[in-house]
Design a protein around this motif. Structure first.
Motif, short mmCIF file in Angstrom:
data_model
loop_
_atom_site.label_atom_id
_atom_site.label_comp_id
_atom_site.label_asym_id
_atom_site.label_seq_id
_atom_site.Cartn_x
_atom_site.Cartn_y
_atom_site.Cartn_z
N ARG A 241 0.83 -1.20 0.00
CA ARG A 241 0.00 0.00 0.00
C ARG A 241 0.87 1.26 0.00
O ARG A 241 0.62 2.19 -0.76
N GLU A 242 1.90 1.26 0.84
CA GLU A 242 2.75 2.45 0.92
C GLU A 242 3.53 2.68 -0.38
O GLU A 242 3.87 3.82 -0.72
N GLU A 243 3.81 1.60 -1.09
CA GLU A 243 4.51 1.74 -2.37
C GLU A 243 3.60 2.38 -3.42
O GLU A 243 4.05 3.22 -4.21
N VAL A 244 2.34 1.99 -3.42
CA VAL A 244 1.39 2.59 -4.37
C VAL A 244 1.21 4.08 -4.06
O VAL A 244 1.20 4.92 -4.97
N LEU A 245 1.07 4.40 -2.76
CA LEU A 245 0.90 5.80 -2.38
C LEU A 245 2.13 6.63 -2.76
O LEU A 245 2.01 7.78 -3.22
N LYS A 246 3.31 6.04 -2.59
CA LYS A 246 4.54 6.74 -2.97
C LYS A 246 4.58 6.95 -4.49
O LYS A 246 4.94 8.04 -4.97
#
Length: 263
Positions: A241-246
């Motif tokens: 999830r944090e990779e997509v947001l980044k």
């Protein structure tokens, strides 16, 4: 040999990425050199040639009057096709469109359509009977990675370059004034930013070498206001999830930079 070489390259590129570097010396969020020309095909109503590094795509736009789809009687039609020319890469073969060609056309079409780049309602001439139909043809001339971003940038540039005869209705018939060419009704400049995931890192504008060894790919379409209009995931491994947001955050910055090439 075919399987050994990629493993050697993968180990080399992956180790380099772990050290914070790329094989061509770019930063992780840096595009290769970009160039964009428009009006390069005299027989098309609109055209563009975009180069990102050694990747090169020519886009042609053609217009014609046709019947609308039954579920959208008051809207014009946009159709996108792509052709991976055999001369563009050793593994591109002649014949009907393969999976990669279909994906490229669909993702480009989705970014432009959902990004509402063209005001399709203004392409309606007689509701339910006559509308303008726009054909976008993508011709891949050289393939060295990241076709998605090049295809969308070239397509939007070609649409901005497109002019068509002014159409009016007389006694129920459509009359075209070829002496009065008008631009397409453009609402938006939605563009796409693609990332390769290698190890735990996200790399903008992956080269062919990086694409061949990447764990996953994500392409994100962004409108000028920063909203998302398209997203496409590729390859087997997942994104956190944090990779997509980044990736979304970086894509907003990078598509804003790409938009400068359209001015």
């Amino acid at each position: 040999m075919v399987t050994i070489i990629p493993e050697i390259i993968k180990e080399s590129v992956t180790n380099l990425v772990k050290e914070g570097e790329r094989t061509d010396g770019r930063k992780f969020d840096e595009y290769r050199e970009i160039s964009l020309e428009t009006g390069i095909i005299t027989k098309a109503e609109g055209s563009a040639r975009v180069k990102i590094g050694k990747t090169q795509i020519v886009v042609g736009a053609k217009t014609q009057i046709a019947e609308p789809f039954s579920d959208t009687p008051g809207k014009g039609v946009l159709m996108t096709n792509s052709e991976l020319l055999p001369m563009a890469a050793p593994n591109f073969e002649p014949g009907p469109p393969d999976e990669r060609s279909v994906e490229l056309a669909r993702v480009t079409d989705r970014c432009i359509r959902e990004g509402k780049v063209v005001d399709l309602e203004k392409l309606c001439i007689i509701e339910g009977k006559k509308v303008w139909m726009i054909f976008l043809d993508l011709h891949i001339i050289d393939y060295d990675g990241n076709l998605m971003d090049a295809a969308v940038l070239g397509s939007v540039a070609a649409l901005l370059n497109t002019k068509m005869p002014e159409a009016r209705v007389e006694d129920g018939e459509v009359v075209l004034d070829t002496e009065n060419m008008v631009p397409l009704p453009i609402n938006e400049k939605a563009l796409m930013c693609t990332f390769a995931k290698i190890g735990d890192e996200l790399l903008v504008d992956p080269s062919l070498e990086e694409e061949e060894i990447m764990d996953a790919r994500i392409s994100i379409g962004i409108r000028a206001d920063g909203s998302i209009c398209a997203m496409q995931k590729g390859e087997q491994k997942p994104f956190k999830r944090e990779e997509v947001l980044k990736a979304v955050s970086i894509a907003k910055e990078k598509t804003a930079e790409l938009r400068n090439y359209l001015d």
